[in-house]
Design a protein around this motif. Sequence first.
Motif, PDB file in Angstrom:
ATOM      1  N   LYS A 168       0.839  -1.198   0.000  1.00  0.00           N
ATOM      2  CA  LYS A 168       0.000   0.000   0.000  1.00  0.00           C
ATOM      3  C   LYS A 168       0.875   1.250   0.000  1.00  0.00           C
ATOM      4  CE  LYS A 168      -3.884  -2.165   2.411  1.00  0.00           C
ATOM      5  NZ  LYS A 168      -4.730  -2.136   3.631  1.00  0.00           N
ATOM      6  N   PRO A 169       0.437   2.311  -0.686  1.00  0.00           N
ATOM      7  CA  PRO A 169       1.243   3.542  -0.718  1.00  0.00           C
ATOM      8  C   PRO A 169       1.470   4.107   0.684  1.00  0.00           C
ATOM      9  CG  PRO A 169      -0.503   3.607  -2.369  1.00  0.00           C
ATOM     10  CD  PRO A 169      -0.787   2.421  -1.511  1.00  0.00           C
ATOM     11  N   VAL A 170       2.621   4.725   0.878  1.00  0.00           N
ATOM     12  CA  VAL A 170       2.984   5.357   2.147  1.00  0.00           C
ATOM     13  C   VAL A 170       2.959   6.868   1.949  1.00  0.00           C
ATOM     14  CG1 VAL A 170       4.801   5.663   3.866  1.00  0.00           C
ATOM     15  CG2 VAL A 170       4.376   3.401   2.889  1.00  0.00           C
ATOM     16  N   GLU A 171       2.062   7.534   2.649  1.00  0.00           N
ATOM     17  CA  GLU A 171       1.935   8.985   2.519  1.00  0.00           C
ATOM     18  C   GLU A 171       3.090   9.704   3.214  1.00  0.00           C
ATOM     19  OE1 GLU A 171      -0.395  10.289   0.666  1.00  0.00           O
ATOM     20  OE2 GLU A 171      -1.420   8.376   0.325  1.00  0.00           O
ATOM     21  N   LEU A 172       3.454  10.862   2.659  1.00  0.00           N
ATOM     22  CA  LEU A 172       4.477  11.715   3.256  1.00  0.00           C
ATOM     23  C   LEU A 172       3.828  12.958   3.850  1.00  0.00           C
ATOM     24  CD1 LEU A 172       7.284  11.610   0.529  1.00  0.00           C
ATOM     25  CD2 LEU A 172       7.189  10.318   2.660  1.00  0.00           C
ATOM     26  N   GLY A 173       4.387  13.452   4.928  1.00  0.00           N
ATOM     27  CA  GLY A 173       3.852  14.662   5.541  1.00  0.00           C
ATOM     28  C   GLY A 173       4.964  15.589   5.998  1.00  0.00           C
ATOM     29  N   TRP A 174       4.582  16.834   6.234  1.00  0.00           N
ATOM     30  CA  TRP A 174       5.506  17.835   6.773  1.00  0.00           C
ATOM     31  C   TRP A 174       5.388  17.855   8.288  1.00  0.00           C
ATOM     32  CZ3 TRP A 174       8.940  20.567   3.855  1.00  0.00           C
ATOM     33  CH2 TRP A 174       8.745  20.565   2.461  1.00  0.00           C
ATOM     34  N   TYR A 175       6.519  17.984   8.980  1.00  0.00           N
ATOM     35  CA  TYR A 175       6.520  17.944  10.442  1.00  0.00           C
ATOM     36  C   TYR A 175       7.466  19.000  11.011  1.00  0.00           C
ATOM     37  CZ  TYR A 175       4.017  13.582   9.904  1.00  0.00           C
ATOM     38  OH  TYR A 175       3.061  12.650   9.573  1.00  0.00           O
ATOM     39  N   CYS A 176       7.154  19.402  12.252  1.00  0.00           N
ATOM     40  CA  CYS A 176       8.013  20.348  12.962  1.00  0.00           C
ATOM     41  C   CYS A 176       8.058  19.956  14.434  1.00  0.00           C
ATOM     42  CB  CYS A 176       7.496  21.780  12.811  1.00  0.00           C
ATOM     43  SG  CYS A 176       5.908  22.082  13.623  1.00  0.00           S
ATOM     44  N   ALA A 177       8.910  20.637  15.193  1.00  0.00           N
ATOM     45  CA  ALA A 177       8.998  20.371  16.625  1.00  0.00           C
ATOM     46  C   ALA A 177       7.679  20.731  17.295  1.00  0.00           C
ATOM     47  CB  ALA A 177      10.139  21.169  17.241  1.00  0.00           C
ATOM     48  N   GLU A 178       7.366  20.015  18.356  1.00  0.00           N
ATOM     49  CA  GLU A 178       6.089  20.191  19.043  1.00  0.00           C
ATOM     50  C   GLU A 178       5.897  21.617  19.542  1.00  0.00           C
ATOM     51  OE1 GLU A 178       3.619  17.331  22.053  1.00  0.00           O
ATOM     52  OE2 GLU A 178       5.671  17.850  22.608  1.00  0.00           O
ATOM     53  N   ASP A 179       7.000  22.276  19.929  1.00  0.00           N
ATOM     54  CA  ASP A 179       6.888  23.626  20.491  1.00  0.00           C
ATOM     55  C   ASP A 179       7.086  24.728  19.449  1.00  0.00           C
ATOM     56  OD1 ASP A 179       9.540  23.212  20.016  1.00  0.00           O
ATOM     57  OD2 ASP A 179      10.240  23.710  22.038  1.00  0.00           O
ATOM     58  N   MET A 180       7.185  24.360  18.157  1.00  0.00           N
ATOM     59  CA  MET A 180       7.350  25.390  17.124  1.00  0.00           C
ATOM     60  C   MET A 180       5.995  26.041  16.832  1.00  0.00           C
ATOM     61  SD  MET A 180       8.970  25.121  13.245  1.00  0.00           S
ATOM     62  CE  MET A 180      10.657  24.907  13.826  1.00  0.00           C
ATOM     63  N   ALA A 181       5.949  27.359  16.911  1.00  0.00           N
ATOM     64  CA  ALA A 181       4.701  28.101  16.708  1.00  0.00           C
ATOM     65  C   ALA A 181       4.556  28.502  15.242  1.00  0.00           C
ATOM     66  CB  ALA A 181       4.676  29.336  17.608  1.00  0.00           C
ATOM     67  N   LEU A 182       3.762  27.745  14.496  1.00  0.00           N
ATOM     68  CA  LEU A 182       3.537  28.046  13.085  1.00  0.00           C
ATOM     69  C   LEU A 182       2.095  28.441  12.798  1.00  0.00           C
ATOM     70  CD1 LEU A 182       5.544  25.137  11.400  1.00  0.00           C
ATOM     71  CD2 LEU A 182       6.254  27.509  11.713  1.00  0.00           C
ATOM     72  N   GLY A 183       1.243  28.415  13.821  1.00  0.00           N
ATOM     73  CA  GLY A 183      -0.162  28.737  13.618  1.00  0.00           C
ATOM     74  C   GLY A 183      -0.925  27.558  13.040  1.00  0.00           C
ATOM     75  N   ASP A 184      -2.223  27.743  12.915  1.00  0.00           N
ATOM     76  CA  ASP A 184      -3.088  26.669  12.418  1.00  0.00           C
ATOM     77  C   ASP A 184      -3.383  26.791  10.926  1.00  0.00           C
ATOM     78  OD1 ASP A 184      -3.298  25.617  14.990  1.00  0.00           O
ATOM     79  OD2 ASP A 184      -4.943  26.971  15.492  1.00  0.00           O
ATOM     80  N   LYS A 185      -3.013  27.901  10.331  1.00  0.00           N
ATOM     81  CA  LYS A 185      -3.286  28.113   8.914  1.00  0.00           C
ATOM     82  C   LYS A 185      -2.337  27.264   8.058  1.00  0.00           C
ATOM     83  CE  LYS A 185      -3.418  31.794   5.442  1.00  0.00           C
ATOM     84  NZ  LYS A 185      -3.178  33.239   5.190  1.00  0.00           N
ATOM     85  N   PRO A 186      -2.888  26.582   7.026  1.00  0.00           N
ATOM     86  CA  PRO A 186      -1.995  25.798   6.146  1.00  0.00           C
ATOM     87  C   PRO A 186      -0.902  26.669   5.546  1.00  0.00           C
ATOM     88  CG  PRO A 186      -4.291  25.242   5.719  1.00  0.00           C
ATOM     89  CD  PRO A 186      -4.310  26.443   6.638  1.00  0.00           C
TER      90      PRO A 186
END
Length: 301
Positions: free
Chosen positions: A161-179
């Motif tokens: 089955k295909p394996v999806e890729l995602g973008w990730y950051c540190a848990e405490d990095m403040a990037l907001g909720d906007k895509p």
Amino acid sequence: MFEFKDIEILQDIVKAGGFRAAAQKYNLSQSAISARVSGLEKKLGMMLFDRSNRQVRLTAAGLRFIEEAQRLSRARDRIWQELTHPGELSGTVRIGVAETIVHTLLTDMLNKLKDDFPKVRFELSVDTSGQLGKALGEDDMDVAIMLRESVPQGAVAAPLKPVELGWYCAEDMALGDKPLSLRDLAEHAIVTFPKGTPPFREVESIFAAPDISQPALHGSASLSTVKHLVAGNFGIGVLPTLMVNNSEWDEHIKPIPVLPEASLTALHFVIAYYPERNREIGAAIQEAAKLSDQNDRKKRS
């Protein structure tokens, strides 16, 4: 005309890169190994090695002889196995996997294989798909689970089955909720799969637009290292979502919502092997991998 021991000696000379290393393995003198090879060349009426420089290399005739002789060796081993252990697999099976597989289905797959074939020993290699494809093609590996783009010619490839890729950051990095857009992502250092792999090339290409500042793009052959760098605020990263969704991976990092322009192509892994060499164990690993793949998705759904 020649013995199977001659084949083994020639293979060891090639792998070791010279007569001296092969001689040490057989506890013989270098001159004894050289004399045996010269005698074989005289019987065959052809030169098997090019001795014109310091590095011993096979001639075209030598390469052809090795390829054909290896087929004889595999046939001998198969006949011996079938006569002495009918219907039972035993011995050592060399399996190569990409690191994504290590963190998803490998353990479940090996547990099933261990139960089904208790007399089989597994020799595991973890490498990039490109290196796995090369090893499989050179018969240094029996079965490989790799990206489909790297399967060598002539090998069968059963898809997972295909394996999806995602973008990730540190848990405490403040990037907001906007895509985030590509321009937003480019403001950060990016760490991901090693250079030359399909995911690295795709990440590199999506930031190639002239109106986007080129981010610092770092690659690592160890996805565990990528995860730790992301968790340590070295930068943002691209990782397989299945790996991160695993409980041992999801601590200290979080997914980054992105716009469609920053979405990445899923990875397509396959179980690859040469049926003329490893049909039985290849089919067994294929069955175990597919079952483990299904179980893996159920556990994380």
